[in-house]
Design an enzyme around this catalytic site. Structure first.
Site, PDB file in Angstrom:
ATOM      1  N   ARG A  65       0.864  -1.183   0.000  1.00  0.00           N
ATOM      2  CA  ARG A  65       0.000   0.000   0.000  1.00  0.00           C
ATOM      3  C   ARG A  65       0.898   1.230   0.000  1.00  0.00           C
ATOM      4  O   ARG A  65       2.114   1.122   0.111  1.00  0.00           O
ATOM      5  CB  ARG A  65      -1.019  -0.002   1.151  1.00  0.00           C
ATOM      6  CG  ARG A  65      -0.631  -0.575   2.455  1.00  0.00           C
ATOM      7  CD  ARG A  65       0.459   0.160   3.194  1.00  0.00           C
ATOM      8  NE  ARG A  65       0.185   1.580   3.318  1.00  0.00           N
ATOM      9  CZ  ARG A  65       1.079   2.502   3.581  1.00  0.00           C
ATOM     10  NH1 ARG A  65       2.360   2.164   3.739  1.00  0.00           N
ATOM     11  NH2 ARG A  65       0.765   3.766   3.683  1.00  0.00           N
ATOM     12  N   GLY A  66       0.252   2.408  -0.135  1.00  0.00           N
ATOM     13  CA  GLY A  66       1.027   3.632  -0.314  1.00  0.00           C
ATOM     14  C   GLY A  66       1.098   3.910  -1.813  1.00  0.00           C
ATOM     15  O   GLY A  66       1.461   3.018  -2.596  1.00  0.00           O
ATOM     16  N   ALA A  67       0.729   5.141  -2.207  1.00  0.00           N
ATOM     17  CA  ALA A  67       0.541   5.426  -3.637  1.00  0.00           C
ATOM     18  C   ALA A  67       1.754   5.075  -4.516  1.00  0.00           C
ATOM     19  O   ALA A  67       1.611   4.335  -5.503  1.00  0.00           O
ATOM     20  CB  ALA A  67       0.125   6.892  -3.807  1.00  0.00           C
ATOM     21  N   GLN A 216      -1.901   2.465   9.892  1.00  0.00           N
ATOM     22  CA  GLN A 216      -0.607   2.596   9.195  1.00  0.00           C
ATOM     23  C   GLN A 216       0.396   3.374  10.037  1.00  0.00           C
ATOM     24  O   GLN A 216       1.605   3.157   9.945  1.00  0.00           O
ATOM     25  CB  GLN A 216      -0.793   3.313   7.844  1.00  0.00           C
ATOM     26  CG  GLN A 216      -1.507   2.504   6.788  1.00  0.00           C
ATOM     27  CD  GLN A 216      -2.997   2.807   6.764  1.00  0.00           C
ATOM     28  OE1 GLN A 216      -3.591   3.155   7.778  1.00  0.00           O
ATOM     29  NE2 GLN A 216      -3.620   2.671   5.615  1.00  0.00           N
ATOM     30  N   ASP A 257      -2.059  10.935  -2.254  1.00  0.00           N
ATOM     31  CA  ASP A 257      -2.443   9.900  -3.222  1.00  0.00           C
ATOM     32  C   ASP A 257      -2.772  10.487  -4.581  1.00  0.00           C
ATOM     33  O   ASP A 257      -2.673   9.810  -5.607  1.00  0.00           O
ATOM     34  CB  ASP A 257      -3.631   9.094  -2.700  1.00  0.00           C
ATOM     35  CG  ASP A 257      -3.145   7.985  -1.783  1.00  0.00           C
ATOM     36  OD1 ASP A 257      -2.746   8.303  -0.652  1.00  0.00           O
ATOM     37  OD2 ASP A 257      -3.109   6.830  -2.221  1.00  0.00           O
ATOM     38  N   ASN A 267      -5.470  12.504   0.400  1.00  0.00           N
ATOM     39  CA  ASN A 267      -4.566  11.663   1.190  1.00  0.00           C
ATOM     40  C   ASN A 267      -5.404  10.897   2.208  1.00  0.00           C
ATOM     41  O   ASN A 267      -6.634  11.079   2.286  1.00  0.00           O
ATOM     42  CB  ASN A 267      -3.486  12.517   1.871  1.00  0.00           C
ATOM     43  CG  ASN A 267      -2.384  11.657   2.482  1.00  0.00           C
ATOM     44  OD1 ASN A 267      -1.824  10.785   1.808  1.00  0.00           O
ATOM     45  ND2 ASN A 267      -2.075  11.860   3.747  1.00  0.00           N
ATOM     46  N   LYS A 268      -4.761  10.066   2.972  1.00  0.00           N
ATOM     47  CA  LYS A 268      -5.446   9.191   3.941  1.00  0.00           C
ATOM     48  C   LYS A 268      -6.495   9.938   4.752  1.00  0.00           C
ATOM     49  O   LYS A 268      -6.257  11.050   5.201  1.00  0.00           O
ATOM     50  CB  LYS A 268      -4.383   8.575   4.858  1.00  0.00           C
ATOM     51  CG  LYS A 268      -4.895   7.634   5.929  1.00  0.00           C
ATOM     52  CD  LYS A 268      -5.799   6.533   5.403  1.00  0.00           C
ATOM     53  CE  LYS A 268      -5.171   5.695   4.320  1.00  0.00           C
ATOM     54  NZ  LYS A 268      -6.185   4.854   3.582  1.00  0.00           N
TER      55      LYS A 268
HETATM   56  O1  MRU Z   1      -4.490   3.297   2.143  1.00  0.00           O
HETATM   57  P1  MRU Z   1      -3.007   3.523   2.043  1.00  0.00           P
HETATM   58  O2  MRU Z   1      -2.248   2.991   3.203  1.00  0.00           O
HETATM   59  O3  MRU Z   1      -2.462   3.068   0.726  1.00  0.00           O
HETATM   60  O4  MRU Z   1      -2.878   5.093   2.080  1.00  0.00           O
HETATM   61  C1  MRU Z   1      -1.585   5.658   2.007  1.00  0.00           C
HETATM   62  C2  MRU Z   1      -1.585   7.127   2.131  1.00  0.00           C
HETATM   63  O5  MRU Z   1      -2.583   7.766   2.292  1.00  0.00           O
HETATM   64  C3  MRU Z   1      -0.248   7.780   1.968  1.00  0.00           C
HETATM   65  O6  MRU Z   1      -0.172   8.952   2.731  1.00  0.00           O
HETATM   66  C4  MRU Z   1      -0.045   8.141   0.482  1.00  0.00           C
HETATM   67  O7  MRU Z   1      -0.302   7.031  -0.321  1.00  0.00           O
HETATM   68  C5  MRU Z   1       1.302   8.651   0.225  1.00  0.00           C
HETATM   69  S1  MRU Z   1       2.528   7.410   0.417  1.00  0.00           S
HETATM   70  C6  MRU Z   1       4.034   8.085   0.052  1.00  0.00           C
END
Ligand code: MRU
Length: 369
Positions: A65-67, A216, A257, A267-268
């Site tokens: 996970r993470g963009a 997270q 994201d 973002n999250k």
């Molecule tokens: O649902 P996730 O864990 O994939 O969400 C991740 C985030 O919101 C991060 O802040 C974002 O992807 C940036 S990661 C460098």
């Protein structure tokens, strides 16, 4: 399938800096190896995918996970798709059709993170431009996926260098979710900034939001900071107003994201709340992201698709149901922070400030996205 290879994470001693050498996404000739982010911090397991479908499932289920990390994983998945299709498809049209099928399915795994569609578009442009036989295209896609991986680390390092200058000795930085090495090919965006700032000012410390419902922050950011020996304290999400309003936070840095053309940032879930608190209390609010997170085709945040995840991820905590059976729950996985609440966007091309629309457009022309 989890495989315990905890010694694969090297905790290098090099001068106390950059101890985390985790391979979030390891693109290999016939497989893609992912650290299982659902198992951390208790178990350090690695999952080996040999088909694009397995990678798609790993993205959907948050194994990765993470963009930026899911973009890199999708690039690796398309290499796996090409490798297999080059053997199974006699006709070039069938080979290209198989790649398109994989690309479309991968793009649907998580709708908000634009790095996913960005990485897929990078891979697609290669096979669309190439006139060589399928096996050669598959090799070229392997090289391209590795280049996307390495390029992400390079971008993160530059983000860290640019962002470090925004902080001073003894600052306390609040971060949300995990935008670290685990959320990227390595190093991280928001946590990359923290790493770089800490290398400059060892008095820096971090407040980590736990980030319900997937935790997270509590699981992943805390793990990364612990490995790096960067001082931190964990808070539950509902404590952030207390710490910000009592002057205990000097700056907030989060990942992204998707960033719309005007600077509005998805973002999250919970990021928007932090931005409002930051504005109210005069605390700088920074977004750290590579230019591959900017979606210039989207005018503003209202047009960014917000992923809805399963309600049982909210009615449970760490896998145990906490709400009465049958409880209805909402689960938008992201929210949008309006550009007016953002002090600056830290990119590999530099620190961008208002007017963000113009700054982003200029960076996209001159930058590396
Ligand atoms: O649902 P996730 O864990 O994939 O969400 C991740 C985030 O919101 C991060 O802040 C974002 O992807 C940036 S990661 C460098």
């Amino acid at each position: 399938v989890g495989e315990d290879v905890s010694d694969a994470t090297q905790h290098a001693a090099a001068g106390g800096r950059e101890k985390l050498r985790v391979r979030t996404v390891d693109i290999r000739a016939a497989s893609l190896v992912l650290i299982d982010q659902r198992a951390l911090p208790h178990d350090e397991l690695y999952v080996t995918c040999t088909t694009w479908q397995e990678v798609a499932e790993a993205i959907r289920t948050m194994t990765v996970r993470g963009a930026p990390a899911i973009g890199v994983a999708a690039a690796g998945a398309l290499h796996l798709a090409a490798r297999r299709a080059a053997v199974e498809q006699d006709e070039r049209a069938g080979f290209l059709g198989a790649l398109e099928t994989a690309a479309d399915a991968l793009a649907e795994t998580r709708p908000t993170a634009v790095n996913l569609t960005w990485a897929i578009a990078e891979m697609r442009s290669l096979w669309q431009r190439s006139a060589t036989p399928p096996r050669q295209i598959a090799s070229a896609l392997f090289e391209r996926a590795i280049a996307i991986h390495d390029d992400d680390i390079d971008r993160c390092r530059r983000i860290g260098e640019h962002g470090a200058g925004l902080f001073k000795a003894d600052d306390t930085i609040l971060t949300h979710c995990n935008a670290g090495a685990l959320a990227t090919a390595g190093y991280g965006t928001a946590l990359g900034v923290v790493r770089s700032a800490f290398a400059q000012y060892p008095g820096i410390s971090v407040i980590v939001d736990e980030t319900r419902p997937w935790l997270q922050g509590a699981r992943l950011t805390a793990w990364e900071l612990k490995v790096e020996d960067i001082p931190f304290a964990l808070i539950s999400d509902n404590m952030s107003g207390y710490f910000i309003s009592t002057g205990q936070v000097d700056g907030i840095v989060v990942g992204a994201d998707r960033i719309a053309a005007n600077g509005d940032t998805a973002n999250k879930i919970g990021t928007y709340t932090l931005s409002v608190l930051a504005k109210e209390h005069g605390v700088p609010f920074y977004v750290a992201a590579p230019l591959s997170t900017v979606d210039a085709s989207v005018a503003n945040g209202a047009a960014i698709p917000i992923e809805e995840r399963a309600a049982d991820e909210v009615t449970s905590f760490a896998g145990t149901r906490v709400a009465p059976a049958g409880t209805r729950a909402f689960h938008p996985a992201f929210d949008v922070t309006p550009q007016a609440n953002i002090s600056a966007i830290i990119t590999e091309a530099g620190v961008l400030r208002a007017p963000l629309r113009e700054a982003l457009a200029a960076a996209l022309v001159g930058g590396t996205a």
